[in-house]
Design a protein around this motif. Structure first.
Motif, PDB file in Angstrom:
ATOM      1  N   TYR A   1      51.067 -25.187 -29.964  1.00 48.45           N
ATOM      2  CA  TYR A   1      50.192 -24.523 -30.927  1.00 48.45           C
ATOM      3  C   TYR A   1      50.343 -23.010 -30.831  1.00 48.45           C
ATOM      4  O   TYR A   1      50.417 -22.313 -31.848  1.00 48.45           O
ATOM      5  CB  TYR A   1      48.738 -24.929 -30.656  1.00 48.45           C
TER       6      TYR A   1
ATOM      7  N   HIS B   1      52.733 -21.394 -39.049  1.00 41.46           N
ATOM      8  CA  HIS B   1      51.317 -21.715 -38.909  1.00 41.46           C
ATOM      9  C   HIS B   1      50.556 -21.231 -40.132  1.00 41.46           C
ATOM     10  O   HIS B   1      50.780 -20.121 -40.623  1.00 41.46           O
ATOM     11  CB  HIS B   1      50.777 -21.022 -37.651  1.00 41.46           C
TER      12      HIS B   1
ATOM     13  N   VAL C   1      41.581 -23.864 -34.063  1.00 40.17           N
ATOM     14  CA  VAL C   1      42.407 -24.786 -33.286  1.00 40.17           C
ATOM     15  C   VAL C   1      41.852 -26.206 -33.320  1.00 40.17           C
ATOM     16  O   VAL C   1      42.613 -27.182 -33.374  1.00 40.17           O
ATOM     17  CB  VAL C   1      42.534 -24.291 -31.823  1.00 40.17           C
TER      18      VAL C   1
END
Length: 992
Positions: free
Chosen positions: A491, A116, A467
């Motif tokens: 996620y 990420h 997000v």
């Protein structure tokens, strides 16, 4: 319009018509856009991506090979291929441009390596053996756009090269190929205007300070926060060269500024005959800083200045032929005559085109939303069609909330980009509207004869709610909408490097609640706790079910505390509390597994919740909620009795709650097989088979040793290191805890006001003490995170100074923007931040003064004077905050975020019992009903216009198909269908 501009544009249109290819006639808006291409060679672009790799993952960069090959995909779209055999050989990344290759790199890192990259932190723990992959993805559209003209002020005002380098890397990794590049333009204007004969004093009255550049450039203000030094001009010129060089090395097409018509007052001295008028006052700024001077675009001087500026820009920086300017941002034109507006648009573009015949004008479409009462169809069409089709690119600025392309017939043939605005002022607070975003994007792509050429991000400020931006960036390559429930779970795995089911469930709760707004909430960010204290303050809009946010908070805390990873136990006391946030008020329940919620039970839906009754709660706890929360103030007689002080009760609430009984474990799948065509809906991100453990130790509430022993017996202490040491996890734990305190503090304020109105002195005093105690807790929490520090904003501002005078000016700019926003608080708190330092020195003193004022009024039997209080607050708290440039604030975090968050969870979690959550649920329902009524009124107002446009397009479509039959539709039925569609927005977010 001058003859010169008319002739020039006439020639341009003629040339364009003569060179059109028959195949291109079907999409004429793309013809001129196809002339845009990266200026750097393939080798330079490949080297740029390798440089990014060395900055991002320096120890693993040698494991990748990057190639630029435009032939691997369709022309005018970006394609990337990633190939890895899964053995100890390099991963091959091939892209049609450097941006495409960087995009492919992030795609592989995210979906194959479970990593990420974000604004606040990265999680880049790659496996020793890089996974096998065979990936090929092509973008849906030509462009991925980035930035609002306000972003440069609210977030980027003080960035140096290190931060810009990081951001440009992030742009490339996310496939962004069309960003604004506005740095240094004041230096260019300084050259142009001094060459024309303006004095330094006249320019000092014109240029604003760095924190307010955006609004000076758009003609809203002048001189506020200035003047600018030559040192500033020289530094920003050097920085802009670095920014543009790096962008172009990646194959990014930077958007440069153009002349919008706003000029210094001194120009009236040099050109007394020029048609220069003063604009109206903007948000009550005094004339000294407002009522800017606008040179009429039809005046010959406009073309002279506009072309001179573009020539100077090109001479200094080169060009990629794309320019932005906005003449009427939140400002009313001198006339609504379509002929006048058509001449204005032609003249603005003429200033660009005379210096650069290949110019493309990028216009923010905010004016069509913000001033709909002026920009009716006729006026909008006149402006939009004043430029040759395809030479104007419109940014539909807030498409996720209020798209305008459908009101203006796809901008009458001009290409546009669908954008997510999302944030205003760079404010903090969890917020998103994923459901309406997906619904609006789906409708845009299906719109008849749509001229959409891209998607983009247009937030006024960044560094919040990452997000939503990660999600929106994926819309640039996804052919179909993802399953949001499953996406949220994956996620969490990428963000934390863990597939802990509690983290999966936490993010599913957040995405279906606080990130799924569908009530047309307009003031998110302007929360009770961060705005000016007022006796007539209304509660915050509750567009989401707070029960889901509390459940997510519980799960994050369990992971932080090192509890066993049993997600089924995390929120037993919340089961059934509140309504399902995916269901608008008045609709029936949606059972787990319903397709409208994202598919079957096996696809990752959060567990169901059982019913509740406030009568089951402890009576003593109900008494506390009556002071902090609840649906009504306590009766006066009960508050006047001798009872336990609320402060003591809050301390007593720190005692750990009993462990709820176990129930069947949660069985959600967070991963699935990787597919070769990853742009299709049936692609499931690979969650990986690695499982991280939680960090050693366990800070729980007081008296929690027995539970710690149970945890130790369940699993090794080492498990705690991998998740809670991740910067991403610590950031989110702080952010969600901050959200809880924000809501709790807002409710404390409303109860304090209720107690004042009921004339209960003791209750007001207790509410005041509780509120100040909460703000102290918030300050401590935020001070522990590097992402919530006022000191960093001020440190970066001061870094630009070369003299003490400059330093004081830049610090004043920085402090004023996030508080008063103007000399007398013209838009106070529009850009307020929930940062350590802001809480302690700005928010807390205001609420302390307010609480003391209410107590004094009750004690002395006098009414509260809001006007006098506001004036005193300005003089004693707000203005001094902006001028205290010698105050030192920490620019490095203090304390352990995890330990502080655990302590605050133990302290404030008991507040959220069934009674308080039931009260918040009522507010949630009320807001949904209010939003539905607002939508009805809006549809009634715009129904006739929209119906006419739809029928017109249907008729044209039928003509092309060879039939003239047009069915008449009933007005009431059409409105009902649209309303039903709106009410389903939050549900459709979770469709397969």
């Amino acid at each position: 319009m001058s003859i010169q501009v008319t002739l020039f544009l006439g020639v341009l249109v003629s040339v364009g018509a003569a060179t059109e290819h028959p195949v291109e006639d079907a999409r004429p808006w793309e013809m001129h856009l196809k002339q845009l291409s990266p200026s750097a060679s393939n080798a330079v672009q490949a080297d740029a991506v390798m440089g990014l790799l060395k900055r991002l993952i320096p120890d693993r960069a040698k494991d990748f090979m990057v190639t630029i090959d435009p032939s691997i995909g369709p022309q005018y779209k970006d394609t990337f291929m990633v190939t890895s055999p899964g053995t100890n050989v390099s991963v091959d990344v091939v892209g049609t441009t450097g941006v495409a290759a960087a995009w492919g790199l992030l795609h592989y890192l995210k979906y194959s390596c479970n990593t990420h990259v974000s604004w606040e932190a990265d999680q880049l723990d790659l496996p020793d053996a890089l996974p096998a992959a065979q990936i090929k993805v092509t973008s849906v559209d030509r462009f991925r756009y980035y930035q609002n003209v306000c972003t440069v002020s609210y977030s980027m005002a003080w960035w140096g090269w290190d931060r810009w380098e990081r951001e440009i890397d992030w742009m490339a990794l996310n496939g962004i190929n069309l960003p604004l590049a506005f740095t240094g333009q004041e230096a260019i204007w300084h050259r142009v205007y001094t060459t024309m004969g303006l004095t330094q004093e006249e320019l000092d009255e014109h240029f604003s300070g760095p924190a307010f550049f955006a609004w000076a450039r758009m003609g809203n203000i002048r001189g506020w926060g200035g003047p600018l030094s030559m040192a500033w001009h020289n530094q920003t010129l050097a920085l802009q060269h670095k920014i543009l060089d790096r962008m172009r090395q990646f194959g990014i097409l930077p958007v440069l500024p153009a002349f919008a018509g706003h000029v210094p007052a001194g120009l009236t001295r040099l050109y007394p005959e020029a048609n220069i008028t003063r604009m109206s006052r903007w948000v009550n700024f005094p004339d000294q800083y407002s009522r800017t001077y606008l040179l009429d675009p039809n005046d010959p001087l406009f073309l002279k200045i506009g072309s001179a500026f573009i020539q100077e820009i090109i001479s200094e920086f080169g060009t990629d032929h794309i320019y932005n300017c906005d003449t009427f941002n939140e400002m009313k034109p001198a006339s609504n005559d379509p002929a006048y507006l058509k001449g204005v648009g032609a003249a603005i573009y003429g200033g660009m085109a005379q210096a650069d015949p290949g110019a493309i004008w990028v216009m923010q479409g905010w004016i069509f939303y913000n001033a709909q009462q002026f920009w009716h169809t006729e006026q909008a069409k006149a402006l939009l069609t004043s430029v040759p089709i395809g030479r104007l690119l419109v940014l539909d600025l807030a498409s996720e909330r209020a798209p305008q392309y459908n009101r203006l017939e796809s901008y009458f043939g001009q290409p546009f980009i669908f954008n997510m605005l999302h944030n205003y002022g760079g404010v903090d607070g969890l917020f998103g509207n994923v459901g309406t975003l997906l619904q609006n994007l789906k409708e845009a792509r299906a719109y008849p004869n749509v001229t959409m050429v891209g998607t983009g991000l247009t937030p006024e400020g960044i560094n919040q709610n990452y997000v939503m931006y990660d999600f929106m960036n994926e819309m640039g390559w996804r052919q179909e909408a993802p399953n949001v429930t499953q996406w949220a779970g994956n996620y969490s795995g990428r963000r934390y490097g863990s597939n802990d089911p509690r983290l999966v469930t936490a993010w599913q709760y957040l995405m279906r609640s606080v990130y799924n707004e569908s009530s047309q909430t307009a003031n998110h960010g302007q929360y009770v706790l961060v705005t000016v204290p007022r006796l007539d303050r209304k509660p915050d809009g509750m567009w989401y079910n707070m029960t889901d946010v509390v459940a997510a908070w519980d799960l994050l805390v369990e992971v932080a505390r090192g509890d066993a990873d049993d997600a089924s136990r995390a929120h037993e006391d919340l089961e059934g509390v509140g309504m399902d946030p995916a269901i608008p008020a008045g609709q029936g329940a949606i059972k787990q597994g319903d397709a409208r919620r994202g598919g079957s039970e096996q696809e990752g839906n959060p567990p169901p919740r059982r019913g509740f009754s406030a009568r089951e709660e402890d009576a003593d706890q109900q008494g506390f909620i009556a002071t902090v929360g609840g649906d009504a103030p306590m009766p006066r007689h009960s508050l006047e009795r001798n009872r336990e002080p609320q402060q003591q009760r809050l301390r007593r609430s720190v005692q750990p709650r009993p462990v709820p009984p176990a129930r069947p474990s949660y069985a959600g799948e967070a991963s699935g097989p990787q597919q070769q065509d990853m742009s299709k809906e049936d692609y499931h991100e690979e969650g990986g088979d690695r499982r991280w453990d939680a960090r050693e130790g366990g800070e729980g509430g007081e008296g929690g040793e027995g539970r710690e022993g149970e945890r130790e017996a369940r699993r090794p202490r080492e498990r705690r290191a991998k998740v809670t040491d991740q910067d991403t996890f610590r950031h989110d734990l702080v952010d969600v805890t901050r959200q809880i305190l924000q809501v709790t503090g807002g409710q404390m304020v409303m109860k304090m006001i209720d107690h004042y109105r009921n004339k209960v002195l003791l209750a007001v005093q207790e509410s005041h003490l509780l509120l100040i105690d909460l703000l102290k807790d918030m300050e401590e929490l935020l001070a522990s995170s590097p992402d919530f520090l006022l000191g960093r904003w001020l440190r970066d501002a001061a870094s630009w100074a070369t003299t003490q005078e400059e330093r004081d000016l830049y610090l004043y700019n920085a402090l004023n923007q996030i508080s008063l926003w103007g000399p007398q608080g013209q838009i106070t708190d529009y850009a307020v931040k929930q940062w350590a330092g802001v809480v302690s020195d700005y928010l807390m003193p205001r609420w302390d003064k307010f609480g003391r004022a209410l107590v004094e009024c009750l004690a002395e039997g006098k009414p509260f004077d809001q006007l006098a209080f506001g004036e005193d607050l300005f003089k004693t708290v707000e203005e001094p905050f902006t001028k205290n440039v010698n105050r030192t604030f920490n620019s490095e975090p203090i304390g352990d975020s995890v330990e502080i968050a655990l302590r605050l969870h133990a302290k404030y979690r008991p507040v959220y019992d069934a009674r308080f959550l039931g009260y918040l649920e009522q507010r949630h329902r009320q807001l949904l009903v209010k939003g539905e009524r607002k939508m009805k009124r809006k549809m009634k107002k715009e129904g006739k216009l929209k119906k006419g446009m739809v029928k017109k397009m249907k008729k044209e479509t039928m003509k092309k198909k060879g039939t003239m039959k047009v069915e008449e539709e009933d007005d009431g039925r059409e409105m009902k269908m649209e309303l039903d569609s709106w009410r389903e927005n939050s549900i459709k977010a979770f469709e397969e």
